[in-house]
Write a protein that holds these residues in place. Sequence first.
Motif, PDB file in Angstrom:
ATOM      1  N   SER A 178       0.666  -1.198   0.094  1.00 44.75           N
ATOM      2  CA  SER A 178       0.064   0.132  -0.023  1.00 44.75           C
ATOM      3  C   SER A 178       0.919   1.263   0.023  1.00 44.75           C
ATOM      4  O   SER A 178       0.214   2.394  -0.369  1.00 44.75           O
ATOM      5  CB  SER A 178      -0.904  -0.120   1.181  1.00 44.75           C
ATOM      6  OG  SER A 178      -1.654  -0.952   1.251  1.00 44.75           O
ATOM      7  N   THR A 182      -2.346   2.052  -4.488  1.00 48.47           N
ATOM      8  CA  THR A 182      -3.390   2.247  -3.767  1.00 48.47           C
ATOM      9  C   THR A 182      -4.317   0.995  -3.932  1.00 48.47           C
ATOM     10  O   THR A 182      -4.746   0.747  -4.989  1.00 48.47           O
ATOM     11  CB  THR A 182      -4.221   3.691  -4.409  1.00 48.47           C
ATOM     12  OG1 THR A 182      -3.229   4.578  -4.282  1.00 48.47           O
ATOM     13  CG2 THR A 182      -5.437   3.864  -3.656  1.00 48.47           C
ATOM     14  N   ASN A 183      -4.947   0.598  -2.697  1.00 45.96           N
ATOM     15  CA  ASN A 183      -5.643  -0.524  -2.655  1.00 45.96           C
ATOM     16  C   ASN A 183      -7.241  -0.207  -3.145  1.00 45.96           C
ATOM     17  O   ASN A 183      -7.718   0.695  -2.673  1.00 45.96           O
ATOM     18  CB  ASN A 183      -6.021  -1.022  -1.162  1.00 45.96           C
ATOM     19  CG  ASN A 183      -4.812  -1.703  -0.674  1.00 45.96           C
ATOM     20  OD1 ASN A 183      -4.223  -2.864  -1.115  1.00 45.96           O
ATOM     21  ND2 ASN A 183      -4.200  -0.649   0.069  1.00 45.96           N
ATOM     22  N   ARG A 184      -7.403  -0.578  -4.340  1.00 46.63           N
ATOM     23  CA  ARG A 184      -8.676  -0.187  -4.953  1.00 46.63           C
ATOM     24  C   ARG A 184     -10.044  -0.379  -4.205  1.00 46.63           C
ATOM     25  O   ARG A 184     -10.295  -1.266  -3.470  1.00 46.63           O
ATOM     26  CB  ARG A 184      -8.823  -1.198  -6.193  1.00 46.63           C
ATOM     27  CG  ARG A 184      -9.957  -0.615  -7.252  1.00 46.63           C
ATOM     28  CD  ARG A 184     -10.238  -1.481  -8.606  1.00 46.63           C
ATOM     29  NE  ARG A 184     -11.169  -0.829  -9.400  1.00 46.63           N
ATOM     30  CZ  ARG A 184     -11.210  -1.362 -10.534  1.00 46.63           C
ATOM     31  NH1 ARG A 184     -10.312  -2.415 -11.062  1.00 46.63           N
ATOM     32  NH2 ARG A 184     -12.225  -0.970 -11.444  1.00 46.63           N
ATOM     33  N   ASP A 185     -10.784   0.687  -4.167  1.00 42.16           N
ATOM     34  CA  ASP A 185     -12.056   0.823  -3.371  1.00 42.16           C
ATOM     35  C   ASP A 185     -11.990   0.957  -1.895  1.00 42.16           C
ATOM     36  O   ASP A 185     -12.888   0.723  -1.512  1.00 42.16           O
ATOM     37  CB  ASP A 185     -12.980  -0.538  -3.800  1.00 42.16           C
ATOM     38  CG  ASP A 185     -13.262  -0.513  -5.383  1.00 42.16           C
ATOM     39  OD1 ASP A 185     -13.498   0.454  -5.849  1.00 42.16           O
ATOM     40  OD2 ASP A 185     -13.448  -1.624  -5.793  1.00 42.16           O
ATOM     41  N   HIS A 186     -10.832   0.988  -1.251  1.00 47.59           N
ATOM     42  CA  HIS A 186     -10.757   1.297  -0.006  1.00 47.59           C
ATOM     43  C   HIS A 186     -10.225   2.585   0.203  1.00 47.59           C
ATOM     44  O   HIS A 186      -9.183   3.283  -0.117  1.00 47.59           O
ATOM     45  CB  HIS A 186      -9.659   0.182   0.620  1.00 47.59           C
ATOM     46  CG  HIS A 186     -10.179  -1.325   0.475  1.00 47.59           C
ATOM     47  ND1 HIS A 186     -11.028  -1.502   1.218  1.00 47.59           N
ATOM     48  CD2 HIS A 186      -9.628  -2.430  -0.398  1.00 47.59           C
ATOM     49  CE1 HIS A 186     -11.305  -2.996   0.779  1.00 47.59           C
ATOM     50  NE2 HIS A 186     -10.326  -3.255   0.097  1.00 47.59           N
ATOM     51  N   LYS A 242     -12.559 -11.099  -2.969  1.00 52.74           N
ATOM     52  CA  LYS A 242     -11.979  -9.716  -3.661  1.00 52.74           C
ATOM     53  C   LYS A 242     -10.646  -9.759  -3.751  1.00 52.74           C
ATOM     54  O   LYS A 242      -9.757  -9.567  -4.641  1.00 52.74           O
ATOM     55  CB  LYS A 242     -12.746  -8.403  -3.286  1.00 52.74           C
ATOM     56  CG  LYS A 242     -12.263  -7.205  -4.121  1.00 52.74           C
ATOM     57  CD  LYS A 242     -13.054  -5.941  -3.586  1.00 52.74           C
ATOM     58  CE  LYS A 242     -12.656  -4.848  -4.241  1.00 52.74           C
ATOM     59  NZ  LYS A 242     -13.247  -3.582  -3.716  1.00 52.74           N
ATOM     60  N   TRP A 243     -10.064  -9.854  -2.290  1.00 57.82           N
ATOM     61  CA  TRP A 243      -8.526  -9.806  -2.368  1.00 57.82           C
ATOM     62  C   TRP A 243      -7.835 -10.539  -2.964  1.00 57.82           C
ATOM     63  O   TRP A 243      -6.725 -10.597  -3.318  1.00 57.82           O
ATOM     64  CB  TRP A 243      -8.382  -9.298  -0.728  1.00 57.82           C
ATOM     65  CG  TRP A 243      -8.557  -8.144  -0.129  1.00 57.82           C
ATOM     66  CD1 TRP A 243      -9.306  -7.146  -1.078  1.00 57.82           C
ATOM     67  CD2 TRP A 243      -8.577  -7.855   1.285  1.00 57.82           C
ATOM     68  NE1 TRP A 243      -9.243  -5.992   0.161  1.00 57.82           N
ATOM     69  CE2 TRP A 243      -8.955  -6.450   1.325  1.00 57.82           C
ATOM     70  CE3 TRP A 243      -8.133  -8.414   2.285  1.00 57.82           C
ATOM     71  CZ2 TRP A 243      -9.080  -5.707   2.484  1.00 57.82           C
ATOM     72  CZ3 TRP A 243      -8.420  -7.846   3.340  1.00 57.82           C
ATOM     73  CH2 TRP A 243      -8.759  -6.505   3.606  1.00 57.82           C
ATOM     74  N   SER A 246      -7.423 -10.453  -6.525  1.00 56.32           N
ATOM     75  CA  SER A 246      -6.409  -9.299  -7.016  1.00 56.32           C
ATOM     76  C   SER A 246      -4.923  -9.763  -7.370  1.00 56.32           C
ATOM     77  O   SER A 246      -4.249  -8.803  -7.291  1.00 56.32           O
ATOM     78  CB  SER A 246      -6.459  -8.274  -6.035  1.00 56.32           C
ATOM     79  OG  SER A 246      -8.067  -7.754  -5.823  1.00 56.32           O
TER      80      SER A 246
END
Length: 287
Positions: A178, A182-186, A242-243, A246
């Motif tokens: 991170s 950038t962690n998407r949607d967080h 989801k993770w 990824s």
Amino acid sequence: MSQVQGPIGVDRALHSAPGTTPTPTIFKEFSLPDRVAIVSGGHRGLGLEMALALAEAGARVYALDLPPSPSEEFINVSRFVERLGEGRSLSYVSVDVTDQKQVWEKVAEIGNKEGRMDVCVAAAGILHEAKCLDYEAEDFQRVMSVNVNGVLYTAQAAGRQMVKFGNGGSIILIASMSGSITNRDHTWVAYNTSKSAVLQMARSLACELGSKQIRVNSLSPGHIYTKMTAAFIDKQPELADKWASSNPLGRLGRPDELRGVVTWLASDASTFCTGSDIIVSGGHHSW
């Protein structure tokens, strides 16, 4: 002092007398007998896993964390290390990593007791989620105080002891993927910012301390299933899939999958590695 005396690798093979039975040195290169290590955030999660790995490699390890006394989980792991024998140990020290004076004093006490300081893993960290335009100042500062200030104070404390005893050492700052993506949607603006700061901190410390034979690197894990990340997954079960999807491996990482890399960074097997960031993300960053 290196755990292996004399030549190693190809040089050793070429100098080996014919007819003798050589023994491999690679395992000794990764070993840490008689080494002293501190691990902040070592009470649980990734910190405890890495503290155990260093102890298994032969070190006397001191886990630094905030609770006034260790948990039953930590006590059980410590007793396991005792059963391993051969000079290994895992001890607990209560300390607030955001208090520079306290961290310096506690680590100095360890140095004075042991007469050396060889390894530092700065793993203490917290995560807080809030939308970037609404992020409260005190929440942002709290994350930065632990994840940036606390990492610096821990590295300083260990580095001061390493300089005092003159044996060099290895400082490992636990960052995160991170810090680079950038962690998407967080909505983790504070966490992401703090981890990016840790990456630059490691490079800066490495450049200042290299002449003192102190190596400084950062370690950036990807999505690892720990108690901290479980707090998010338990509230949003869909995050696990989801993770996992990824990264190219299609799964979350396990805390034990950092054992090898942290031991490598701490040991003589990585003596020419400094100022580097080692990413262990299951390939998440490669998409």
